[in-house]
Design a protein around this motif. Structure first.
Motif, PDB file in Angstrom:
ATOM      1  N   GLN A  91      51.724 -12.058  29.204  1.00  0.00           N
ATOM      2  CA  GLN A  91      50.790 -12.840  30.018  1.00  0.00           C
ATOM      3  C   GLN A  91      49.715 -11.960  30.642  1.00  0.00           C
ATOM      4  OE1 GLN A  91      53.462 -14.827  32.698  1.00  0.00           O
ATOM      5  NE2 GLN A  91      53.736 -16.568  31.327  1.00  0.00           N
ATOM      6  N   GLU A  92      50.093 -10.809  31.139  1.00  0.00           N
ATOM      7  CA  GLU A  92      49.116  -9.900  31.743  1.00  0.00           C
ATOM      8  C   GLU A  92      48.088  -9.439  30.705  1.00  0.00           C
ATOM      9  OE1 GLU A  92      48.576  -9.173  34.858  1.00  0.00           O
ATOM     10  OE2 GLU A  92      50.332 -10.201  35.651  1.00  0.00           O
ATOM     11  N   ILE A  93      48.554  -9.151  29.513  1.00  0.00           N
ATOM     12  CA  ILE A  93      47.642  -8.751  28.435  1.00  0.00           C
ATOM     13  C   ILE A  93      46.712  -9.909  28.078  1.00  0.00           C
ATOM     14  CG2 ILE A  93      47.515  -8.141  25.977  1.00  0.00           C
ATOM     15  CD1 ILE A  93      50.178  -6.560  26.453  1.00  0.00           C
ATOM     16  N   HIS A  94      47.279 -11.070  27.915  1.00  0.00           N
ATOM     17  CA  HIS A  94      46.494 -12.235  27.518  1.00  0.00           C
ATOM     18  C   HIS A  94      45.398 -12.531  28.536  1.00  0.00           C
ATOM     19  CE1 HIS A  94      45.862 -15.908  25.226  1.00  0.00           C
ATOM     20  NE2 HIS A  94      45.717 -16.528  26.383  1.00  0.00           N
ATOM     21  N   PHE A  95      45.748 -12.602  29.799  1.00  0.00           N
ATOM     22  CA  PHE A  95      44.761 -12.954  30.816  1.00  0.00           C
ATOM     23  C   PHE A  95      43.829 -11.795  31.156  1.00  0.00           C
ATOM     24  CE2 PHE A  95      47.892 -16.348  31.513  1.00  0.00           C
ATOM     25  CZ  PHE A  95      47.056 -17.417  31.236  1.00  0.00           C
ATOM     26  N   GLY A  96      44.315 -10.562  31.072  1.00  0.00           N
ATOM     27  CA  GLY A  96      43.438  -9.408  31.272  1.00  0.00           C
ATOM     28  C   GLY A  96      42.350  -9.353  30.216  1.00  0.00           C
ATOM     29  N   TRP A  97      42.723  -9.608  28.965  1.00  0.00           N
ATOM     30  CA  TRP A  97      41.757  -9.624  27.865  1.00  0.00           C
ATOM     31  C   TRP A  97      40.779 -10.786  28.044  1.00  0.00           C
ATOM     32  CZ3 TRP A  97      39.848  -6.329  24.717  1.00  0.00           C
ATOM     33  CH2 TRP A  97      39.121  -6.733  23.594  1.00  0.00           C
ATOM     34  N   LYS A  98      41.286 -11.933  28.450  1.00  0.00           N
ATOM     35  CA  LYS A  98      40.440 -13.105  28.682  1.00  0.00           C
ATOM     36  C   LYS A  98      39.366 -12.784  29.722  1.00  0.00           C
ATOM     37  CE  LYS A  98      40.815 -17.855  30.485  1.00  0.00           C
ATOM     38  NZ  LYS A  98      39.835 -18.479  29.670  1.00  0.00           N
ATOM     39  N   HIS A  99      39.736 -12.117  30.796  1.00  0.00           N
ATOM     40  CA  HIS A  99      38.772 -11.777  31.845  1.00  0.00           C
ATOM     41  C   HIS A  99      37.679 -10.847  31.336  1.00  0.00           C
ATOM     42  CE1 HIS A  99      41.968 -12.758  35.100  1.00  0.00           C
ATOM     43  NE2 HIS A  99      41.456 -13.835  34.552  1.00  0.00           N
ATOM     44  N   LEU A 100      38.058  -9.826  30.588  1.00  0.00           N
ATOM     45  CA  LEU A 100      37.044  -8.918  30.052  1.00  0.00           C
ATOM     46  C   LEU A 100      36.128  -9.626  29.048  1.00  0.00           C
ATOM     47  CD1 LEU A 100      38.936  -5.529  29.521  1.00  0.00           C
ATOM     48  CD2 LEU A 100      37.277  -6.113  31.297  1.00  0.00           C
ATOM     49  N   CYS A 101      36.698 -10.485  28.219  1.00  0.00           N
ATOM     50  CA  CYS A 101      35.882 -11.215  27.246  1.00  0.00           C
ATOM     51  C   CYS A 101      34.925 -12.184  27.939  1.00  0.00           C
ATOM     52  CB  CYS A 101      36.770 -11.958  26.255  1.00  0.00           C
ATOM     53  SG  CYS A 101      37.590 -10.851  25.086  1.00  0.00           S
ATOM     54  N   GLU A 102      35.376 -12.817  29.009  1.00  0.00           N
ATOM     55  CA  GLU A 102      34.486 -13.695  29.766  1.00  0.00           C
ATOM     56  C   GLU A 102      33.332 -12.902  30.366  1.00  0.00           C
ATOM     57  OE1 GLU A 102      36.897 -15.732  32.649  1.00  0.00           O
ATOM     58  OE2 GLU A 102      37.654 -17.160  31.174  1.00  0.00           O
TER      59      GLU A 102
END
Length: 150
Positions: A91-102
């Motif tokens: 979950q941390e990887i998924h949402f951390g990546w989402k934030h950088l991509c946004e």
């Protein structure tokens, strides 16, 4: 590294569990480069300069945390043990990546933007995608039902 619309590059990411430390570093470097350009066009003390510098600090910190999680996930994959539950790491990887991509999304047309790798990913791994693919909605579109169990 832009791609033609409608094409899927060979190196496209599908799941956040497949992220590597190199992915995080590349996106971080891209974002920091853009933010340094913005900061350099505005005098110190200006709101624009302060925003670019402040945002670049956030990108650095978020990237560092994400790299730690990605590396911890690699340990879990290889050793199948870790003091933190695997699901939490995913979950941390998924949402951390989402934030950088946004944060990078509005630079999608930039010549250095990697359209195959720097995208928000819907799934952490294949199992959730398989579940969603095996479900359907009612006619009203609100209720999910498994195709296997009507």
């Amino acid at each position: 590294m832009t791609q033609d619309a409608g094409t899927v590059p060979d190196n496209a990411l599908t799941y956040s569990n497949d992220l590597t430390e190199a992915d995080v570093i590349a996106l971080r470097d891209f974002l920091i480069g853009r933010l340094e350009d913005v900061a350099g066009r505005h005098p110190e003390g200006s709101d624009e300069h302060a925003a670019a510098v402040g945002f670049s600090r956030l990108v650095e910190m978020d990237s560092l945390h994400l790299r730690d999680y990605v590396n911890a996930w690699r340990d879990v994959e290889h050793r199948h043990e870790y003091p933190v539950p695997a699901r939490l790491l995913q979950q941390e990887i998924h949402f951390g990546w989402k934030h950088l991509c946004e944060a990078a999304a509005d630079w999608r047309g930039h010549e250095e933007f990697d359209t195959g790798r720097w995208n928000e990913l819907r799934y952490q791994h294949a199992q959730p995608q398989e579940f969603v693919d095996a479900t359907e909605t009612d006619d009203d579109g609100r209720e999910w039902r498994s195709k296997a169990h009507p």
